[in-house]
Design an enzyme around this catalytic site. Structure first.
Site, PDB file in Angstrom:
ATOM      1  N   SER A 177       0.834  -1.141  -0.026  1.00  0.00           N
ATOM      2  CA  SER A 177       0.135  -0.006  -0.075  1.00  0.00           C
ATOM      3  C   SER A 177       0.895   1.322  -0.033  1.00  0.00           C
ATOM      4  O   SER A 177       0.647   2.271  -0.625  1.00  0.00           O
ATOM      5  CB  SER A 177      -0.826   0.125   1.118  1.00  0.00           C
ATOM      6  OG  SER A 177      -1.736  -1.085   1.149  1.00  0.00           O
ATOM      7  N   SER A 200     -13.510   1.061   2.484  1.00  0.00           N
ATOM      8  CA  SER A 200     -12.534   0.972   1.484  1.00  0.00           C
ATOM      9  C   SER A 200     -11.567   1.864   1.414  1.00  0.00           C
ATOM     10  O   SER A 200     -11.823   3.308   1.011  1.00  0.00           O
ATOM     11  CB  SER A 200     -12.974   0.551   0.004  1.00  0.00           C
ATOM     12  OG  SER A 200     -12.239   0.785  -0.940  1.00  0.00           O
ATOM     13  N   GLN A 208      -9.233   2.068  -0.780  1.00  0.00           N
ATOM     14  CA  GLN A 208      -9.009   2.461  -2.140  1.00  0.00           C
ATOM     15  C   GLN A 208      -9.844   3.641  -2.649  1.00  0.00           C
ATOM     16  O   GLN A 208      -9.705   4.579  -3.394  1.00  0.00           O
ATOM     17  CB  GLN A 208      -9.183   1.514  -3.175  1.00  0.00           C
ATOM     18  CG  GLN A 208      -8.005   0.563  -2.720  1.00  0.00           C
ATOM     19  CD  GLN A 208      -8.026  -0.882  -3.537  1.00  0.00           C
ATOM     20  OE1 GLN A 208      -9.040  -1.209  -4.299  1.00  0.00           O
ATOM     21  NE2 GLN A 208      -6.957  -1.728  -3.147  1.00  0.00           N
ATOM     22  N   ASP A 221      -6.918  -8.418   4.043  1.00  0.00           N
ATOM     23  CA  ASP A 221      -6.199  -9.158   3.061  1.00  0.00           C
ATOM     24  C   ASP A 221      -5.711 -10.618   4.089  1.00  0.00           C
ATOM     25  O   ASP A 221      -5.045 -11.278   3.291  1.00  0.00           O
ATOM     26  CB  ASP A 221      -4.928  -8.313   2.423  1.00  0.00           C
ATOM     27  CG  ASP A 221      -5.309  -7.281   1.671  1.00  0.00           C
ATOM     28  OD1 ASP A 221      -6.531  -7.573   1.141  1.00  0.00           O
ATOM     29  OD2 ASP A 221      -4.870  -6.285   1.542  1.00  0.00           O
TER      30      ASP A 221
HETATM   31  C1  S3P Z   1      -5.662  -1.393   0.015  1.00  0.00           C
HETATM   32  C2  S3P Z   1      -6.810  -1.526   0.268  1.00  0.00           C
HETATM   33  C3  S3P Z   1      -7.584  -2.681   0.578  1.00  0.00           C
HETATM   34  C4  S3P Z   1      -6.819  -3.834   0.420  1.00  0.00           C
HETATM   35  C5  S3P Z   1      -5.789  -3.825  -0.730  1.00  0.00           C
HETATM   36  C6  S3P Z   1      -4.721  -2.517  -0.599  1.00  0.00           C
HETATM   37  C7  S3P Z   1      -4.922  -0.075  -0.168  1.00  0.00           C
HETATM   38  O1  S3P Z   1      -8.563  -2.708  -0.606  1.00  0.00           O
HETATM   39  O2  S3P Z   1      -7.309  -4.888   0.336  1.00  0.00           O
HETATM   40  O3  S3P Z   1      -4.884  -4.758  -0.802  1.00  0.00           O
HETATM   41  O4  S3P Z   1      -3.699   0.191  -0.338  1.00  0.00           O
HETATM   42  O5  S3P Z   1      -5.610   1.011  -0.128  1.00  0.00           O
HETATM   43  P1  S3P Z   1     -10.098  -2.071  -0.435  1.00  0.00           P
HETATM   44  O6  S3P Z   1      -9.889  -0.472  -0.423  1.00  0.00           O
HETATM   45  O7  S3P Z   1     -10.959  -2.709  -1.588  1.00  0.00           O
HETATM   46  O8  S3P Z   1     -10.726  -2.621   0.849  1.00  0.00           O
END
Ligand code: S3P
Length: 447
Positions: free
Chosen positions: A29, A175, A177, A328
């Protein structure tokens, strides 16, 4: 991007005690974000400890296409000469993110907040994943989805706006993301943007915004949530980013050391961010023998050294509100649960269905194939612990974490566990097999 390598089946066999010290690669991340913030800053960003996995390299390629000059100066050491917020170049080719959900979704935010158009594409796994959750708020901010596959999926063409509208947005799913895409689009907005999340998710974007010079405030929202307020058009300045070891990768040697009898392993410098360490909390509740040897700060994040020894684990009930802090890690927790006494119930796992694969189904199917009793009830996964037979080949569905989780299982099962393809491990943990073998794990090509 098509999945270009032929599948490489791997097998893991019952191993003797795992012994030694390991440091897993840099956090995925933070590595994606280091590249993206480097692009959005003026001047030079230096990165150490970057995860040099396929996912992050795809993000680096996309950042180059938008104007950054990026160079590798040594192992894990990179420089990014950025162009600054508002000055991105239109990419001349489609941006290909391979397997990387984080890279593609965060870059959609970046593109949405600039007056440029970009085509986003990825491999067969990424093309199946939902993108509307990111596109909806970006359209609210003024971006246009010119073209997309069915259901708003990749490949898609996104036209951004040079004047993104400041919004107040509550994320409909927990999320990081989605939150990050909105904040990245808001960087070029002439006002104040608010993102509200009902359940706090990983906060690397907020921390990095501040580290690069943006004005961000974060306050508690309700019992488990956060409210993030960002002032638009900051002057982001290149800086140094030290990437701590990824707790989501550390999870594999950690669980392996717990389930392989007689093991005694030290995991060095693992990032200890409470929004990422739900697995540790759960394993301790299961009775795991994990000792914190040293807790300190490295490059702005707390890190810990952990001494992990094999021992008895007991089944537990994992509450749904813990999911964002270990989202994860459920596949490898399910493996630990398979070796525990009694049942483990993991609650509220709907988000697992939309990861690199439908992880809820992939884990349940793989466990069943290896003789473990597991069932899905609504959004919960229940695993009955006990003796683990082994078997395979487990279908990994282009999912690195499914591959690594079941290989860990094979280190302590009666008969070997095989997985149909180990090539995707290179997306997040290219050194996985070598690092595990260094501890004494028997992992190799399947016969
Ligand atoms: C991440 C957010 C998570 C995670 C992914 C990395 C990130 O996803 O599962 O491996 O770096 O922001 P989501 O935002 O879909 O939960």
């Amino acid at each position: 991007m098509s999945h270009s390598h032929p599948p490489a089946p791997l097998a893991a066999r019952r191993s003797g005690p795992l012994m030694g010290r390991v440091r897993v690669p840099g956090d995925k991340s933070i590595s994606h974000r280091a590249m993206i913030f480097g692009l959005l800053s003026t001047g030079r960003t230096t990165v150490e400890g970057l995860l040099e996995g396929d996912d992050v390299l795809a993000t680096a390629t996309a950042c180059r296409a938008l104007g950054a000059t990026i160079e590798r100066t040594g192992e894990g050491r990179w420089t990014v000469d950025g162009v600054g917020v508002g000055a991105l170049l239109p990419p001349s080719e489609p941006l290909d993110f391979g397997n990387a959900g984080t890279g593609s979704r965060l870059m959609m935010g970046v593109v949405a907040g600039h007056g440029i158009t970009a085509v986003f594409d990825g491999d067969a796994s990424l093309r199946k994943r939902p993108m509307r959750r990111v596109l909806d708020p970006l359209v609210e901010m003024g971006a246009d989805v010119m073209d997309a596959a069915e259901g708003g999926r990749l490949p898609l063409t996104l036209r951004g706006t040079a004047d993104p509208i400041p919004v107040s947005y509550e994320t409909p799913v927990p999320s990081a993301q989605v939150k990050s895409a909105v904040l990245l689009a808001a960087l070029n907005s002439p006002g104040r943007t608010t993102v509200i999340e009902r359940e706090a998710t990983r906060d690397h974007t907020e921390k990095m915004l501040r580290h690069f010079g943006a004005d961000v405030t974060v306050t508690q929202e309700g019992e488990h949530g956060r409210r993030i307020v960002l002032e638009g058009r900051p002057d982001l300045k290149g800086t140094h980013v030290s990437v701590p070891a990824d707790p989501s990768s550390a999870a594999f040697p950690l669980v392996a050391a717990l389930i392989v009898p007689g093991s005694d392993v030290v995991i060095e410098s693992m990032m200890d961010n409470p929004l990422r360490t739900g697995l540790l909390t759960t394993l301790l509740e299961m009775g795991a023998d994990i000792e914190v040897l040293d807790r300190r700060s490295e490059g702005g994040e707390d890190v810990v050294d952990l001494r992990v020894r094999a021992g008895r684990l007991k089944g537990v009930d994992v509450p749904p509100e813990r999911a964002p802090a270990m989202i994860d890690e459920y596949p490898v927790l399910a493996v630990a649960a398979a070796f525990a006494e009694g049942a483990t119930r993991m609650r509220g796992l709907s988000e697992l269905r939309v990861k690199e694969s439908d992880r809820l189904a992939a884990v349940a199917d793989g466990l069943a194939l290896c003789g473990v009793t597991a069932r899905i009830e609504g959004d919960d996964l229940i695993v009955d612990g006990g003796a683990v037979q082994g078997g395979g080949p487990v279908a990994t569905h282009l999912d690195h974490r499914i591959a690594m989780s079941f290989l860990v299982m094979g280190l302590a099962s009666e008969t070997p566990v095989t997985v149909d393809d180990g090539t995707m491990i290179a997306t997040s943990f290219p050194a996985f097999s070598g690092l595990m073998e260094g501890l004494g794990a028997k992992i190799g090509p399947a016969a």
